[in-house]
Design a protein around this motif. Structure first.
Motif, PDB file in Angstrom:
ATOM      1  N   ILE A 219       0.836  -1.212   0.000  1.00  0.00           N
ATOM      2  CA  ILE A 219       0.000   0.000   0.000  1.00  0.00           C
ATOM      3  C   ILE A 219       0.867   1.257   0.000  1.00  0.00           C
ATOM      4  CG2 ILE A 219      -1.520   1.414   1.470  1.00  0.00           C
ATOM      5  CD1 ILE A 219      -2.959  -1.251   2.220  1.00  0.00           C
ATOM      6  N   PHE A 220       1.855   1.308   0.898  1.00  0.00           N
ATOM      7  CA  PHE A 220       2.689   2.510   0.990  1.00  0.00           C
ATOM      8  C   PHE A 220       3.574   2.691  -0.246  1.00  0.00           C
ATOM      9  CE2 PHE A 220       1.819   2.193   5.666  1.00  0.00           C
ATOM     10  CZ  PHE A 220       1.096   3.388   5.730  1.00  0.00           C
ATOM     11  N   ARG A 221       3.979   1.583  -0.852  1.00  0.00           N
ATOM     12  CA  ARG A 221       4.720   1.688  -2.125  1.00  0.00           C
ATOM     13  C   ARG A 221       3.838   2.331  -3.190  1.00  0.00           C
ATOM     14  NH1 ARG A 221       7.082  -3.908  -3.931  1.00  0.00           N
ATOM     15  NH2 ARG A 221       7.169  -2.793  -5.894  1.00  0.00           N
ATOM     16  N   ALA A 222       2.577   1.895  -3.247  1.00  0.00           N
ATOM     17  CA  ALA A 222       1.638   2.442  -4.240  1.00  0.00           C
ATOM     18  C   ALA A 222       1.300   3.902  -3.924  1.00  0.00           C
ATOM     19  CB  ALA A 222       0.367   1.600  -4.257  1.00  0.00           C
ATOM     20  N   LYS A 234      -6.060  11.063   0.698  1.00  0.00           N
ATOM     21  CA  LYS A 234      -7.177  10.131   0.877  1.00  0.00           C
ATOM     22  C   LYS A 234      -6.676   8.748   1.305  1.00  0.00           C
ATOM     23  CE  LYS A 234     -11.275   8.291  -1.396  1.00  0.00           C
ATOM     24  NZ  LYS A 234     -11.987   8.064  -2.664  1.00  0.00           N
ATOM     25  N   ALA A 235      -5.586   8.312   0.656  1.00  0.00           N
ATOM     26  CA  ALA A 235      -5.019   6.997   0.975  1.00  0.00           C
ATOM     27  C   ALA A 235      -4.512   6.956   2.416  1.00  0.00           C
ATOM     28  CB  ALA A 235      -3.888   6.669   0.004  1.00  0.00           C
ATOM     29  N   PHE A 236      -3.794   8.003   2.808  1.00  0.00           N
ATOM     30  CA  PHE A 236      -3.255   8.042   4.176  1.00  0.00           C
ATOM     31  C   PHE A 236      -4.365   8.170   5.215  1.00  0.00           C
ATOM     32  CE2 PHE A 236       1.092   9.070   2.514  1.00  0.00           C
ATOM     33  CZ  PHE A 236       1.753   8.092   3.223  1.00  0.00           C
ATOM     34  N   PRO A 241      -5.338   5.292  10.247  1.00  0.00           N
ATOM     35  CA  PRO A 241      -6.113   4.856  11.421  1.00  0.00           C
ATOM     36  C   PRO A 241      -6.120   3.336  11.579  1.00  0.00           C
ATOM     37  CG  PRO A 241      -7.318   6.512  10.201  1.00  0.00           C
ATOM     38  CD  PRO A 241      -6.139   6.140   9.360  1.00  0.00           C
ATOM     39  N   HIS A 242      -6.278   2.626  10.454  1.00  0.00           N
ATOM     40  CA  HIS A 242      -6.295   1.158  10.523  1.00  0.00           C
ATOM     41  C   HIS A 242      -4.953   0.616  10.996  1.00  0.00           C
ATOM     42  CE1 HIS A 242      -6.108  -3.004   8.733  1.00  0.00           C
ATOM     43  NE2 HIS A 242      -7.186  -3.057   9.483  1.00  0.00           N
ATOM     44  N   LEU A 243      -3.877   1.212  10.506  1.00  0.00           N
ATOM     45  CA  LEU A 243      -2.538   0.791  10.910  1.00  0.00           C
ATOM     46  C   LEU A 243      -2.312   1.056  12.403  1.00  0.00           C
ATOM     47  CD1 LEU A 243      -0.105  -0.507   9.522  1.00  0.00           C
ATOM     48  CD2 LEU A 243       0.814   1.763   9.117  1.00  0.00           C
ATOM     49  N   ALA A 244      -2.824   2.189  12.892  1.00  0.00           N
ATOM     50  CA  ALA A 244      -2.696   2.532  14.322  1.00  0.00           C
ATOM     51  C   ALA A 244      -3.451   1.523  15.186  1.00  0.00           C
ATOM     52  CB  ALA A 244      -3.235   3.939  14.565  1.00  0.00           C
ATOM     53  N   VAL A 245      -4.671   1.147  14.749  1.00  0.00           N
ATOM     54  CA  VAL A 245      -5.492   0.182  15.495  1.00  0.00           C
ATOM     55  C   VAL A 245      -4.820  -1.190  15.520  1.00  0.00           C
ATOM     56  CG1 VAL A 245      -7.678  -1.111  15.402  1.00  0.00           C
ATOM     57  CG2 VAL A 245      -7.692   1.370  15.159  1.00  0.00           C
ATOM     58  N   VAL A 246      -4.296  -1.628  14.364  1.00  0.00           N
ATOM     59  CA  VAL A 246      -3.611  -2.927  14.275  1.00  0.00           C
ATOM     60  C   VAL A 246      -2.380  -2.934  15.182  1.00  0.00           C
ATOM     61  CG1 VAL A 246      -2.277  -4.464  12.745  1.00  0.00           C
ATOM     62  CG2 VAL A 246      -4.439  -3.514  11.968  1.00  0.00           C
ATOM     63  N   ARG A 291      -9.244  11.016  11.599  1.00  0.00           N
ATOM     64  CA  ARG A 291      -8.768  11.377  10.263  1.00  0.00           C
ATOM     65  C   ARG A 291      -9.798  11.114   9.171  1.00  0.00           C
ATOM     66  NH1 ARG A 291      -3.258  12.257   9.478  1.00  0.00           N
ATOM     67  NH2 ARG A 291      -3.542  11.719   7.304  1.00  0.00           N
ATOM     68  N   ASN A 292     -10.977  10.593   9.546  1.00  0.00           N
ATOM     69  CA  ASN A 292     -11.959  10.203   8.544  1.00  0.00           C
ATOM     70  C   ASN A 292     -13.077  11.244   8.461  1.00  0.00           C
ATOM     71  OD1 ASN A 292     -14.154   8.832   7.182  1.00  0.00           O
ATOM     72  ND2 ASN A 292     -12.948   6.973   7.433  1.00  0.00           N
ATOM     73  N   LYS A 293     -13.049  12.051   7.384  1.00  0.00           N
ATOM     74  CA  LYS A 293     -13.998  13.162   7.244  1.00  0.00           C
ATOM     75  C   LYS A 293     -15.439  12.672   7.113  1.00  0.00           C
ATOM     76  CE  LYS A 293     -14.657  17.493   4.717  1.00  0.00           C
ATOM     77  NZ  LYS A 293     -16.103  17.338   4.535  1.00  0.00           N
ATOM     78  N   LYS A 294     -15.644  11.611   6.320  1.00  0.00           N
ATOM     79  CA  LYS A 294     -17.002  11.085   6.120  1.00  0.00           C
ATOM     80  C   LYS A 294     -17.621  10.635   7.439  1.00  0.00           C
ATOM     81  CE  LYS A 294     -16.931   9.328   1.357  1.00  0.00           C
ATOM     82  NZ  LYS A 294     -17.007   8.088   0.546  1.00  0.00           N
ATOM     83  N   LEU A 295     -16.809   9.941   8.235  1.00  0.00           N
ATOM     84  CA  LEU A 295     -17.286   9.422   9.518  1.00  0.00           C
ATOM     85  C   LEU A 295     -17.572  10.572  10.488  1.00  0.00           C
ATOM     86  CD1 LEU A 295     -17.881   6.634  10.729  1.00  0.00           C
ATOM     87  CD2 LEU A 295     -15.589   6.632  11.689  1.00  0.00           C
TER      88      LEU A 295
END
Length: 311
Positions: A219-222, A234-236, A241-246, A291-295
């Motif tokens: 993902i980070f390479r892309a 948008k990608a970050f 957040p998902h990476l922080a939770v994991v 970090r999630n504007k929609k949420l």
């Protein structure tokens, strides 16, 4: 020799010796529990009620919020009740139910986090195939597999643990019924079966963790190759957040189960358990909504609706 059949209750670890400290722990746990209930309930309501959030990513987030609610509700209410009423007892059946539910929810959560990493990988690295690889049917199947695997895990661990002969008393050095602490009460070699089962689960967990790590490396390479700054943001905003939770979940669980016995103590073990059983369910809604504007917009609309409704 007393075995598990003659034990009618277990004694959980008291967090404090004095009444004042017990009530302080009760108040602290109550605050954390209410925060977790509010945060996860808001995510559930936001995802369920807003059509803009009816996408695979938010569907898996809804699953995660459900698991977090279940996980913290399995351990904290009993610990709070014991602190409030100055007791340590939990029935044999209650202890077995706590072990089953906790293993079921924790294992399912880890599998859901793995599926979420796959969802982010496909969304960012294979966007043209996203609709076909992560459609509504595939989402339902992956979520069912995560919950089903957690359930199977819990059945095997609970059945094995509570088939052991227990002859080292009934005092569990933990504020909830946890398998490693119950194994310490065993006096039979049968516990090797549970150790073997734990080893299999650990290998499966390592496999999931490696899958998550590889997904994020790709993902980070892309992401770093993305020409547009908007796409990069948008990608970050969806991945960090998902990476922080994991990271929070995996680091606390690994420390709890892999720390050397030399640093294990009745004062340290409960603190470590709080880190992986209480802190993540309370912090996950905050991490995801930051970090999630929609949420954030959906949660804001819920608050506005509630304010207008009560006026």
């Amino acid at each position: 020799m007393s075995n598990s059949s003659s034990i009618t209750e277990f004694l959980l670890l008291a967090f404090a010796g004095t009444r004042e400290l017990q009530l302080l722990h009760f108040a602290l746990f109550l605050g954390i529990y209410l925060a977790a209930l509010l945060g996860n309930s808001l995510i559930l309501t936001a995802v369920a009620c807003h059509h803009r959030l009816h996408t695979p990513m938010y569907f898996f987030l809804l699953n995660l919020a459900l698991l977090d609610l279940g996980c913290i509700s399995t351990t904290l209410p009993k610990a709070m009740a014991n602190a409030l009423w100055d007791t340590r007892a939990i029935s044999y059946q209650g202890c077995a139910a706590q072990v089953f539910l906790f293993v079921f929810l924790i294992a399912s959560e880890f599998y859901v986090l793995t599926v979420m990493a796959y969802d982010r990988y496909v969304a960012i690295c294979k966007p043209l195939h996203y609709g076909s690889l992560v459609g509504s049917r595939a989402c339902a199947q992956m979520a069912a597999a995560a919950w089903g695997s957690g359930f199977l895990n819990a059945v095997l661990h609970t059945a094995t643990t509570f088939s052991l002969s227990l002859c080292q008393g009934n005092a569990v050095d933990q504020f909830f019924c946890e398998i490693p602490q119950i194994l310490k009460l065993s006096c039979s070699d049968v516990y090797l079966r549970e150790v073997g089962l734990t080893a299999i689960s650990f290998c499966l967990g390592v496999g999931c963790f490696l899958f998550i790590v590889v997904s994020y490396v790709l993902i980070f390479r892309a992401v770093l190759r993305m020409p547009s700054e908007q796409g990069l943001h948008k990608a970050f905003s969806t991945c960090l957040p998902h990476l922080a939770v994991v990271s929070l979940f995996v680091s606390t669980v690994l420390f709890a189960y892999l720390k050397p016995p030399s640093i294990s103590s009745p004062s340290l073990d409960p603190v470590v358990s709080v880190l992986y059983s209480v802190v993540p369910p309370a912090l996950n809604p905050l991490i995801y909504s930051m970090r999630n504007k929609k949420l954030k917009d959906a949660v804001r609309k819920i608050f506005l609706y509630m304010l207008l409704h009560h006026q």
